[in-house]
Design a protein around this motif. Structure first.
Motif, PDB file in Angstrom:
ATOM      1  N   ASN A 116       0.834  -1.202   0.000  1.00 37.64           N
ATOM      2  CA  ASN A 116       0.000   0.000   0.000  1.00 37.64           C
ATOM      3  C   ASN A 116       0.871   1.255   0.000  1.00 37.64           C
ATOM      4  O   ASN A 116       0.567   2.229  -0.685  1.00 37.64           O
ATOM      5  CB  ASN A 116      -0.946   0.013   1.204  1.00 37.64           C
ATOM      6  CG  ASN A 116      -1.991  -1.069   1.108  1.00 37.64           C
ATOM      7  OD1 ASN A 116      -2.348  -1.520   0.022  1.00 37.64           O
ATOM      8  ND2 ASN A 116      -2.484  -1.514   2.250  1.00 37.64           N
ATOM      9  N   GLU A 117       1.930   1.224   0.783  1.00 35.56           N
ATOM     10  CA  GLU A 117       2.831   2.376   0.850  1.00 35.56           C
ATOM     11  C   GLU A 117       3.614   2.533  -0.447  1.00 35.56           C
ATOM     12  O   GLU A 117       3.948   3.636  -0.850  1.00 35.56           O
ATOM     13  CB  GLU A 117       3.777   2.244   2.042  1.00 35.56           C
ATOM     14  CG  GLU A 117       4.560   3.497   2.329  1.00 35.56           C
ATOM     15  CD  GLU A 117       3.680   4.687   2.705  1.00 35.56           C
ATOM     16  OE1 GLU A 117       4.129   5.827   2.461  1.00 35.56           O
ATOM     17  OE2 GLU A 117       2.576   4.502   3.225  1.00 35.56           O
ATOM     18  N   LEU A 118       3.886   1.426  -1.119  1.00 34.19           N
ATOM     19  CA  LEU A 118       4.603   1.480  -2.388  1.00 34.19           C
ATOM     20  C   LEU A 118       3.824   2.310  -3.413  1.00 34.19           C
ATOM     21  O   LEU A 118       4.408   3.094  -4.159  1.00 34.19           O
ATOM     22  CB  LEU A 118       4.855   0.066  -2.915  1.00 34.19           C
ATOM     23  CG  LEU A 118       5.810  -0.086  -4.079  1.00 34.19           C
ATOM     24  CD1 LEU A 118       7.183   0.488  -3.756  1.00 34.19           C
ATOM     25  CD2 LEU A 118       5.917  -1.552  -4.462  1.00 34.19           C
ATOM     26  N   LEU A 119       2.511   2.157  -3.414  1.00 35.56           N
ATOM     27  CA  LEU A 119       1.668   2.950  -4.327  1.00 35.56           C
ATOM     28  C   LEU A 119       1.700   4.430  -3.962  1.00 35.56           C
ATOM     29  O   LEU A 119       1.734   5.297  -4.841  1.00 35.56           O
ATOM     30  CB  LEU A 119       0.227   2.424  -4.311  1.00 35.56           C
ATOM     31  CG  LEU A 119       0.040   0.984  -4.781  1.00 35.56           C
ATOM     32  CD1 LEU A 119      -1.395   0.536  -4.567  1.00 35.56           C
ATOM     33  CD2 LEU A 119       0.457   0.833  -6.238  1.00 35.56           C
ATOM     34  N   VAL A 120       1.710   4.720  -2.673  1.00 38.06           N
ATOM     35  CA  VAL A 120       1.797   6.110  -2.215  1.00 38.06           C
ATOM     36  C   VAL A 120       3.134   6.711  -2.647  1.00 38.06           C
ATOM     37  O   VAL A 120       3.189   7.831  -3.161  1.00 38.06           O
ATOM     38  CB  VAL A 120       1.633   6.201  -0.675  1.00 38.06           C
ATOM     39  CG1 VAL A 120       1.931   7.604  -0.170  1.00 38.06           C
ATOM     40  CG2 VAL A 120       0.243   5.747  -0.259  1.00 38.06           C
ATOM     41  N   ILE A 121       4.209   5.949  -2.462  1.00 31.77           N
ATOM     42  CA  ILE A 121       5.541   6.425  -2.830  1.00 31.77           C
ATOM     43  C   ILE A 121       5.616   6.687  -4.331  1.00 31.77           C
ATOM     44  O   ILE A 121       6.173   7.691  -4.770  1.00 31.77           O
ATOM     45  CB  ILE A 121       6.621   5.426  -2.369  1.00 31.77           C
ATOM     46  CG1 ILE A 121       6.733   5.477  -0.846  1.00 31.77           C
ATOM     47  CG2 ILE A 121       7.964   5.715  -3.035  1.00 31.77           C
ATOM     48  CD1 ILE A 121       7.601   4.395  -0.259  1.00 31.77           C
ATOM     49  N   ARG A 122       5.037   5.799  -5.118  1.00 31.45           N
ATOM     50  CA  ARG A 122       5.018   5.992  -6.573  1.00 31.45           C
ATOM     51  C   ARG A 122       4.377   7.338  -6.921  1.00 31.45           C
ATOM     52  O   ARG A 122       4.917   8.104  -7.715  1.00 31.45           O
ATOM     53  CB  ARG A 122       4.260   4.855  -7.240  1.00 31.45           C
ATOM     54  CG  ARG A 122       4.041   5.066  -8.717  1.00 31.45           C
ATOM     55  CD  ARG A 122       3.209   3.974  -9.302  1.00 31.45           C
ATOM     56  NE  ARG A 122       4.085   3.234 -10.196  1.00 31.45           N
ATOM     57  CZ  ARG A 122       3.824   2.058 -10.684  1.00 31.45           C
ATOM     58  NH1 ARG A 122       2.734   1.420 -10.346  1.00 31.45           N
ATOM     59  NH2 ARG A 122       4.661   1.489 -11.525  1.00 31.45           N
ATOM     60  N   ASP A 123       3.243   7.613  -6.306  1.00 36.27           N
ATOM     61  CA  ASP A 123       2.550   8.877  -6.565  1.00 36.27           C
ATOM     62  C   ASP A 123       3.367  10.075  -6.090  1.00 36.27           C
ATOM     63  O   ASP A 123       3.452  11.091  -6.775  1.00 36.27           O
ATOM     64  CB  ASP A 123       1.173   8.891  -5.884  1.00 36.27           C
ATOM     65  CG  ASP A 123       0.197   7.924  -6.532  1.00 36.27           C
ATOM     66  OD1 ASP A 123       0.435   7.503  -7.685  1.00 36.27           O
ATOM     67  OD2 ASP A 123      -0.798   7.577  -5.872  1.00 36.27           O
ATOM     68  N   GLU A 124       3.951   9.951  -4.901  1.00 37.27           N
ATOM     69  CA  GLU A 124       4.730  11.066  -4.359  1.00 37.27           C
ATOM     70  C   GLU A 124       5.986  11.334  -5.179  1.00 37.27           C
ATOM     71  O   GLU A 124       6.366  12.490  -5.361  1.00 37.27           O
ATOM     72  CB  GLU A 124       5.100  10.796  -2.899  1.00 37.27           C
ATOM     73  CG  GLU A 124       3.910  10.883  -1.972  1.00 37.27           C
ATOM     74  CD  GLU A 124       4.243  10.565  -0.517  1.00 37.27           C
ATOM     75  OE1 GLU A 124       3.335  10.739   0.320  1.00 37.27           O
ATOM     76  OE2 GLU A 124       5.382  10.144  -0.213  1.00 37.27           O
ATOM     77  N   LEU A 125       6.633  10.294  -5.688  1.00 35.24           N
ATOM     78  CA  LEU A 125       7.823  10.507  -6.514  1.00 35.24           C
ATOM     79  C   LEU A 125       7.460  11.116  -7.864  1.00 35.24           C
ATOM     80  O   LEU A 125       8.259  11.820  -8.470  1.00 35.24           O
ATOM     81  CB  LEU A 125       8.592   9.198  -6.716  1.00 35.24           C
ATOM     82  CG  LEU A 125       9.324   8.663  -5.498  1.00 35.24           C
ATOM     83  CD1 LEU A 125       9.923   7.293  -5.791  1.00 35.24           C
ATOM     84  CD2 LEU A 125      10.415   9.628  -5.038  1.00 35.24           C
ATOM     85  N   SER A 126       6.242  10.855  -8.324  1.00 41.64           N
ATOM     86  CA  SER A 126       5.787  11.453  -9.578  1.00 41.64           C
ATOM     87  C   SER A 126       5.574  12.953  -9.437  1.00 41.64           C
ATOM     88  O   SER A 126       5.857  13.718 -10.360  1.00 41.64           O
ATOM     89  CB  SER A 126       4.476  10.807 -10.034  1.00 41.64           C
ATOM     90  OG  SER A 126       4.691   9.470 -10.374  1.00 41.64           O
ATOM     91  N   ASN A 127       5.049  13.352  -8.296  1.00 39.43           N
ATOM     92  CA  ASN A 127       4.740  14.764  -8.035  1.00 39.43           C
ATOM     93  C   ASN A 127       5.114  15.129  -6.605  1.00 39.43           C
ATOM     94  O   ASN A 127       4.233  15.335  -5.769  1.00 39.43           O
ATOM     95  CB  ASN A 127       3.249  15.040  -8.267  1.00 39.43           C
ATOM     96  CG  ASN A 127       2.856  14.777  -9.693  1.00 39.43           C
ATOM     97  OD1 ASN A 127       3.362  15.401 -10.605  1.00 39.43           O
ATOM     98  ND2 ASN A 127       1.960  13.814  -9.892  1.00 39.43           N
ATOM     99  N   PRO A 128       6.403  15.204  -6.304  1.00 31.14           N
ATOM    100  CA  PRO A 128       6.805  15.478  -4.920  1.00 31.14           C
ATOM    101  C   PRO A 128       6.488  16.913  -4.497  1.00 31.14           C
ATOM    102  O   PRO A 128       6.510  17.830  -5.317  1.00 31.14           O
ATOM    103  CB  PRO A 128       8.306  15.248  -4.944  1.00 31.14           C
ATOM    104  CG  PRO A 128       8.710  15.533  -6.348  1.00 31.14           C
ATOM    105  CD  PRO A 128       7.550  15.090  -7.196  1.00 31.14           C
ATOM    106  N   LYS A 129       6.190  17.056  -3.203  1.00 32.23           N
ATOM    107  CA  LYS A 129       5.964  18.395  -2.647  1.00 32.23           C
ATOM    108  C   LYS A 129       7.268  19.158  -2.554  1.00 32.23           C
ATOM    109  O   LYS A 129       7.310  20.356  -2.777  1.00 32.23           O
ATOM    110  CB  LYS A 129       5.329  18.307  -1.264  1.00 32.23           C
ATOM    111  CG  LYS A 129       3.901  17.829  -1.257  1.00 32.23           C
ATOM    112  CD  LYS A 129       3.316  17.887   0.133  1.00 32.23           C
ATOM    113  CE  LYS A 129       3.905  16.782   0.958  1.00 32.23           C
ATOM    114  NZ  LYS A 129       3.337  16.620   2.290  1.00 32.23           N
ATOM    115  N   ASP A 130       8.323  18.438  -2.181  1.00 31.72           N
ATOM    116  CA  ASP A 130       9.610  19.086  -1.982  1.00 31.72           C
ATOM    117  C   ASP A 130      10.728  18.047  -1.970  1.00 31.72           C
ATOM    118  O   ASP A 130      10.483  16.843  -2.052  1.00 31.72           O
ATOM    119  CB  ASP A 130       9.622  19.921  -0.696  1.00 31.72           C
ATOM    120  CG  ASP A 130       9.220  19.131   0.546  1.00 31.72           C
ATOM    121  OD1 ASP A 130       9.384  17.888   0.561  1.00 31.72           O
ATOM    122  OD2 ASP A 130       8.750  19.743   1.516  1.00 31.72           O
TER     123      ASP A 130
END
Length: 136
Positions: free
Chosen positions: A28-42
């Protein structure tokens, strides 16, 4: 998010407990990380996500599942950040994603020609180690 970055007193990042809890969430966290790496906040979020991936691999995460997010990881292959380079090299070393070999060699050559000036550690140690693991 709270990351203490390398400085003149420590040559490594220090993360808060939340990061370790996230690493235990698995796929589940892997999917979150994928999304965050695509569009990181910072920048801090990128570092945390790469660190979490390293922890997940250390804890037995299926290497193929992490390899599947190579398109998101590869976005950072040209980074000059010693932190990003070190964490990517660790991920690539553990997964041996075939497409990552060239970027590792490129990182090593570029860092050898123009060493990072702000680094409080040498990222080429991890990069070179990852390359050696590919060749072994």
């Amino acid at each position: 998010m709270t990351v203490s970055f390398p400085n003149q007193y420590q040559n490594y990042c220090v993360f808060n407990k939340n990061v370790y809890d996230r690493a235990k969430q698995g796929e589940n966290e892997l999917l979150v990380i994928r999304d965050e790496l695509s569009n990181p906040k910072d920048y801090e979020q990128v570092i945390e996500d790469l660190f979490i991936l390293n922890l997940m691999l250390d804890d037995g995460m299926d290497k193929q599942k992490v390899s599947n997010i190579y398109p998101e990881l590869s976005k950072y292959n040209d980074s000059k950040s010693p932190n990003i380079q070190t964490f990517l090299a660790g991920i690539y070393r553990k997964t041996k994603i075939p497409d990552a070999f060239g970027p590792l060699v490129k990182m090593l050559i570029q860092d050898s020609i123009n060493p990072p000036k702000d680094a409080h550690f040498d990222p080429t140690e991890e990069i070179g180690g990852a390359i050696l693991d590919y060749l072994a």
